[in-house]
Design a protein around this motif. Structure first.
Motif, PDB file in Angstrom:
ATOM      1  N   PHE A  18       0.836  -1.070  -0.226  1.00  0.00           N
ATOM      2  CA  PHE A  18       0.236   0.240   0.196  1.00  0.00           C
ATOM      3  C   PHE A  18       0.677   1.114   0.242  1.00  0.00           C
ATOM      4  O   PHE A  18       2.227   1.721   0.624  1.00  0.00           O
ATOM      5  N   ALA A  19       0.510   2.086  -1.134  1.00  0.00           N
ATOM      6  CA  ALA A  19       0.723   3.520  -0.386  1.00  0.00           C
ATOM      7  C   ALA A  19       1.047   3.628   0.190  1.00  0.00           C
ATOM      8  O   ALA A  19      -0.681   4.427   0.129  1.00  0.00           O
ATOM      9  N   ALA A  20       1.182   4.951   1.327  1.00  0.00           N
ATOM     10  CA  ALA A  20       1.316   5.519   2.329  1.00  0.00           C
ATOM     11  C   ALA A  20       0.320   7.113   2.105  1.00  0.00           C
ATOM     12  O   ALA A  20      -0.208   6.659   2.688  1.00  0.00           O
ATOM     13  N   GLY A  21       0.449   7.126   1.112  1.00  0.00           N
ATOM     14  CA  GLY A  21       0.071   8.570   0.747  1.00  0.00           C
ATOM     15  C   GLY A  21      -1.141   8.608  -0.401  1.00  0.00           C
ATOM     16  O   GLY A  21      -2.321   7.303  -0.654  1.00  0.00           O
ATOM     17  N   TYR A  22      -1.392   9.541  -1.266  1.00  0.00           N
ATOM     18  CA  TYR A  22      -2.763   9.502  -1.979  1.00  0.00           C
ATOM     19  C   TYR A  22      -2.718   8.710  -3.153  1.00  0.00           C
ATOM     20  O   TYR A  22      -3.474   8.372  -4.154  1.00  0.00           O
ATOM     21  N   GLY A  23      -1.189   8.322  -3.435  1.00  0.00           N
ATOM     22  CA  GLY A  23      -1.291   6.959  -4.481  1.00  0.00           C
ATOM     23  C   GLY A  23      -1.709   5.767  -4.210  1.00  0.00           C
ATOM     24  O   GLY A  23      -0.939   4.954  -5.245  1.00  0.00           O
ATOM     25  N   VAL A  24      -2.142   5.436  -2.898  1.00  0.00           N
ATOM     26  CA  VAL A  24      -3.079   4.263  -2.527  1.00  0.00           C
ATOM     27  C   VAL A  24      -3.306   3.764  -4.066  1.00  0.00           C
ATOM     28  O   VAL A  24      -3.465   2.552  -4.281  1.00  0.00           O
ATOM     29  N   GLU A  25      -4.516   4.714  -4.693  1.00  0.00           N
ATOM     30  CA  GLU A  25      -4.954   4.014  -5.801  1.00  0.00           C
ATOM     31  C   GLU A  25      -4.827   3.589  -6.513  1.00  0.00           C
ATOM     32  O   GLU A  25      -4.850   2.037  -6.771  1.00  0.00           O
ATOM     33  N   ILE A  26      -4.221   4.167  -7.470  1.00  0.00           N
ATOM     34  CA  ILE A  26      -3.882   3.908  -8.095  1.00  0.00           C
ATOM     35  C   ILE A  26      -2.123   2.882  -8.569  1.00  0.00           C
ATOM     36  O   ILE A  26      -2.062   2.191  -9.413  1.00  0.00           O
ATOM     37  N   GLY A  27      -1.598   2.704  -7.244  1.00  0.00           N
ATOM     38  CA  GLY A  27      -0.856   1.202  -6.443  1.00  0.00           C
ATOM     39  C   GLY A  27      -1.529   0.379  -6.469  1.00  0.00           C
ATOM     40  O   GLY A  27      -1.679  -0.521  -7.588  1.00  0.00           O
ATOM     41  N   LEU A  28      -2.549   0.228  -5.210  1.00  0.00           N
ATOM     42  CA  LEU A  28      -3.208  -0.734  -5.922  1.00  0.00           C
ATOM     43  C   LEU A  28      -4.397  -1.382  -7.147  1.00  0.00           C
ATOM     44  O   LEU A  28      -3.871  -2.755  -7.401  1.00  0.00           O
ATOM     45  N   LEU A  29      -5.013  -0.617  -7.959  1.00  0.00           N
ATOM     46  CA  LEU A  29      -5.081  -0.515  -9.131  1.00  0.00           C
ATOM     47  C   LEU A  29      -3.921  -1.910 -10.141  1.00  0.00           C
ATOM     48  O   LEU A  29      -4.141  -2.593 -10.340  1.00  0.00           O
ATOM     49  N   LEU A  30      -2.775  -0.764  -9.940  1.00  0.00           N
ATOM     50  CA  LEU A  30      -2.071  -1.118 -11.211  1.00  0.00           C
ATOM     51  C   LEU A  30      -1.458  -2.450 -10.393  1.00  0.00           C
ATOM     52  O   LEU A  30      -1.039  -3.422 -11.086  1.00  0.00           O
ATOM     53  N   ASP A  31      -1.020  -2.902  -9.411  1.00  0.00           N
ATOM     54  CA  ASP A  31      -0.618  -4.080  -8.481  1.00  0.00           C
ATOM     55  C   ASP A  31      -1.692  -5.490  -8.488  1.00  0.00           C
ATOM     56  O   ASP A  31      -1.414  -6.286  -9.326  1.00  0.00           O
ATOM     57  N   ALA A  32      -3.307  -4.983  -8.633  1.00  0.00           N
ATOM     58  CA  ALA A  32      -4.240  -5.578  -9.193  1.00  0.00           C
ATOM     59  C   ALA A  32      -4.058  -6.211 -10.389  1.00  0.00           C
ATOM     60  O   ALA A  32      -4.015  -7.604 -10.503  1.00  0.00           O
ATOM     61  N   HIS A  33      -3.956  -5.351 -11.418  1.00  0.00           N
ATOM     62  CA  HIS A  33      -3.932  -5.572 -13.065  1.00  0.00           C
ATOM     63  C   HIS A  33      -2.506  -6.342 -12.771  1.00  0.00           C
ATOM     64  O   HIS A  33      -2.255  -7.571 -13.535  1.00  0.00           O
ATOM     65  N   ALA A  34      -1.360  -6.384 -12.508  1.00  0.00           N
ATOM     66  CA  ALA A  34      -0.732  -7.379 -11.953  1.00  0.00           C
ATOM     67  C   ALA A  34      -0.163  -8.061 -11.809  1.00  0.00           C
ATOM     68  O   ALA A  34       0.127  -9.606 -12.193  1.00  0.00           O
ATOM     69  N   LEU A  35      -1.160  -8.594 -10.535  1.00  0.00           N
ATOM     70  CA  LEU A  35      -1.885 -10.392  -9.394  1.00  0.00           C
ATOM     71  C   LEU A  35      -2.222 -10.360 -10.282  1.00  0.00           C
ATOM     72  O   LEU A  35      -2.694 -11.977 -11.108  1.00  0.00           O
ATOM     73  N   VAL A  36      -3.387 -10.303 -10.949  1.00  0.00           N
ATOM     74  CA  VAL A  36      -4.513 -11.158 -11.265  1.00  0.00           C
ATOM     75  C   VAL A  36      -5.574 -10.724 -12.510  1.00  0.00           C
ATOM     76  O   VAL A  36      -6.065 -11.196 -13.243  1.00  0.00           O
ATOM     77  N   GLY A  37      -4.368 -10.002 -13.370  1.00  0.00           N
ATOM     78  CA  GLY A  37      -4.979  -9.258 -14.713  1.00  0.00           C
ATOM     79  C   GLY A  37      -6.519  -8.423 -14.588  1.00  0.00           C
ATOM     80  O   GLY A  37      -6.617  -8.370 -13.749  1.00  0.00           O
ATOM     81  N   LEU A  38      -7.275  -8.567 -16.391  1.00  0.00           N
ATOM     82  CA  LEU A  38      -7.619  -7.392 -16.374  1.00  0.00           C
ATOM     83  C   LEU A  38      -9.040  -8.035 -16.175  1.00  0.00           C
ATOM     84  O   LEU A  38      -9.801  -7.449 -15.648  1.00  0.00           O
ATOM     85  N   ASP A  39      -9.567  -9.525 -16.119  1.00  0.00           N
ATOM     86  CA  ASP A  39     -10.586 -10.212 -15.667  1.00  0.00           C
ATOM     87  C   ASP A  39     -11.020 -10.380 -14.287  1.00  0.00           C
ATOM     88  O   ASP A  39     -11.588 -10.137 -13.627  1.00  0.00           O
ATOM     89  N   GLY A  40      -9.710  -9.693 -12.944  1.00  0.00           N
ATOM     90  CA  GLY A  40     -10.094  -9.745 -12.252  1.00  0.00           C
ATOM     91  C   GLY A  40     -10.517  -8.603 -11.515  1.00  0.00           C
ATOM     92  O   GLY A  40     -10.491  -8.168 -10.097  1.00  0.00           O
ATOM     93  N   ILE A  41     -10.656  -7.420 -12.293  1.00  0.00           N
ATOM     94  CA  ILE A  41     -10.832  -6.533 -11.962  1.00  0.00           C
ATOM     95  C   ILE A  41     -12.209  -5.799 -12.759  1.00  0.00           C
ATOM     96  O   ILE A  41     -12.476  -6.179 -13.569  1.00  0.00           O
ATOM     97  N   ALA A  42     -12.411  -5.110 -11.946  1.00  0.00           N
ATOM     98  CA  ALA A  42     -14.524  -4.521 -12.914  1.00  0.00           C
ATOM     99  C   ALA A  42     -14.906  -3.401 -11.450  1.00  0.00           C
ATOM    100  O   ALA A  42     -13.900  -2.706 -11.470  1.00  0.00           O
ATOM    101  N   GLN A  43     -15.187  -2.870 -12.782  1.00  0.00           N
ATOM    102  CA  GLN A  43     -16.071  -1.354 -12.594  1.00  0.00           C
ATOM    103  C   GLN A  43     -17.536  -0.932 -12.572  1.00  0.00           C
ATOM    104  O   GLN A  43     -18.240  -1.255 -13.018  1.00  0.00           O
ATOM    105  N   VAL A  44     -18.188  -0.434 -11.284  1.00  0.00           N
ATOM    106  CA  VAL A  44     -19.973  -0.159 -10.890  1.00  0.00           C
ATOM    107  C   VAL A  44     -20.137   1.424 -10.814  1.00  0.00           C
ATOM    108  O   VAL A  44     -19.632   2.364 -10.738  1.00  0.00           O
ATOM    109  N   ASN A  45     -21.561   1.459 -12.267  1.00  0.00           N
ATOM    110  CA  ASN A  45     -21.327   3.249 -11.895  1.00  0.00           C
ATOM    111  C   ASN A  45     -22.353   2.963 -10.897  1.00  0.00           C
ATOM    112  O   ASN A  45     -23.217   3.143 -10.282  1.00  0.00           O
TER     113      ASN A  45
END
Length: 302
Positions: free
Chosen positions: A206-233
């Motif tokens: 976890f990035a300690a500051g405001y980079g946390v969200e983009i860090g989690l997104l990039l790490d999730a992509h590297a770990l579980v791929g696009l299929d492991g990510i979803a988004q909701v309106n």
């Protein structure tokens, strides 16, 4: 748009919620859900955010926790009165001295909660929508491959209902398009409303500051791929927008985290802005924190 991003957007984006709370409770099974609200001096809004989620506790939500990072106002009292369990971030893993930043609070929340699935909701929301948590949980509980679900929304800045998400539009989106174009279909990469499985969240730093969200997104992509990510309106999200002067350091933290995750050296260690003093422009430099906390599973044995 990158071809993979286009295909992902078409298959892993929910433009409207297609499930009910009853559907989610039935699909939940033995899994448990923790909702976490990071808070710092949010006495004006945290009570309403807690109240919007509280009716779900005992059915869809198993624990509702506000993690306070040193508020000097009545955030703790207001959150507790509204029905949340309040944890002071320094009381979690007390052997580790806290460092500043939102990501630090979210990282410690993993050790303060027990849910198999976690939902993060910012505590500065104005007129919070009770549908946010069920919307975010849908893909995680109903889709076997989903590990991280990002919320997206319209972010009003002014009376014309436009202009929010400035760091997203001017920094995060161009950055992802250049460095990780497969993620260019993510509408709100810096969204503070998202959900993830504990298995994923404890496996990444976890990035300690405001980079946390983009860090989690990039790490999730590297770990579980696009299929492991979803988004909701989630419709519309209103909150206290940051002044322009605060956005430079925030953007620099996002930049530093993204560059590090993508293997690009040379992230900003200092940001120099210029301010006018008595008719003259002078430099005003601030340090940009880009520290990471290690994956929680390296510290905890459950």
């Amino acid at each position: 748009m990158h071809e993979a991003a286009r295909d992902w957007f078409a298959s892993r984006t929910w433009q409207s919620v297609e499930w009910t709370v009853a559907d989610l409770v039935a699909a939940k099974g033995s899994r448990t859900v923790s909702v976490v609200l990071p808070a710092l001096d949010e006495e004006a809004t945290v009570g309403a955010v807690v109240a919007s989620i509280r009716p779900l506790v005992g059915t869809l939500v198993d624990e509702l926790v506000v993690v306070d990072s040193g508020s000097g106002d009545r955030t703790v009292e207001v959150a507790a009165s509204a029905g949340a369990r309040v944890v002071r971030h320094g009381d979690v893993l007390p052997e580790l001295a806290p460092v500043p930043g939102k990501g630090e609070v979210l990282w410690r929340s993993l050790a303060a909660t027990t849910g198999d699935v976690l939902v993060f909701v910012d505590s500065d929301l104005v007129e919070p929508d009770p549908g946010f948590v069920p919307a975010l949980l849908g893909p995680l509980l109903l889709s076997p491959s989903a590990q991280l679900v990002k919320g997206f929304y319209r972010r009003p800045l002014d009376a014309a209902d436009s202009g929010g998400g400035r760091v997203t539009e001017l920094m995060a989106r161009p950055l992802l398009s250049a460095l990780r174009p497969e993620l260019s279909g993510v509408v709100q990469p810096l969204s503070g409303e998202y959900a993830g499985t504990r298995a994923l969240l404890e496996a990444v730093p976890f990035a300690a500051g405001y980079g946390v969200e983009i860090g989690l997104l990039l790490d999730a992509h590297a770990l579980v791929g696009l299929d492991g990510i979803a988004q909701v309106n989630l419709g519309v999200r209103r909150h206290r927008n940051q002044p322009l002067t605060a956005l430079g350091p925030m953007a620099a933290q996002v930049l530093g985290t993204a560059l590090a995750r993508c293997g690009v050296p040379g992230g900003p260690g200092e940001l120099t802005r210029f301010v006018e003093v008595a008719g003259e422009w002078v430099p005003d430099s601030v340090e940009v924190e880009a520290a990471d906390r290690p994956p929680m599973r390296e510290l905890l044995v459950r």
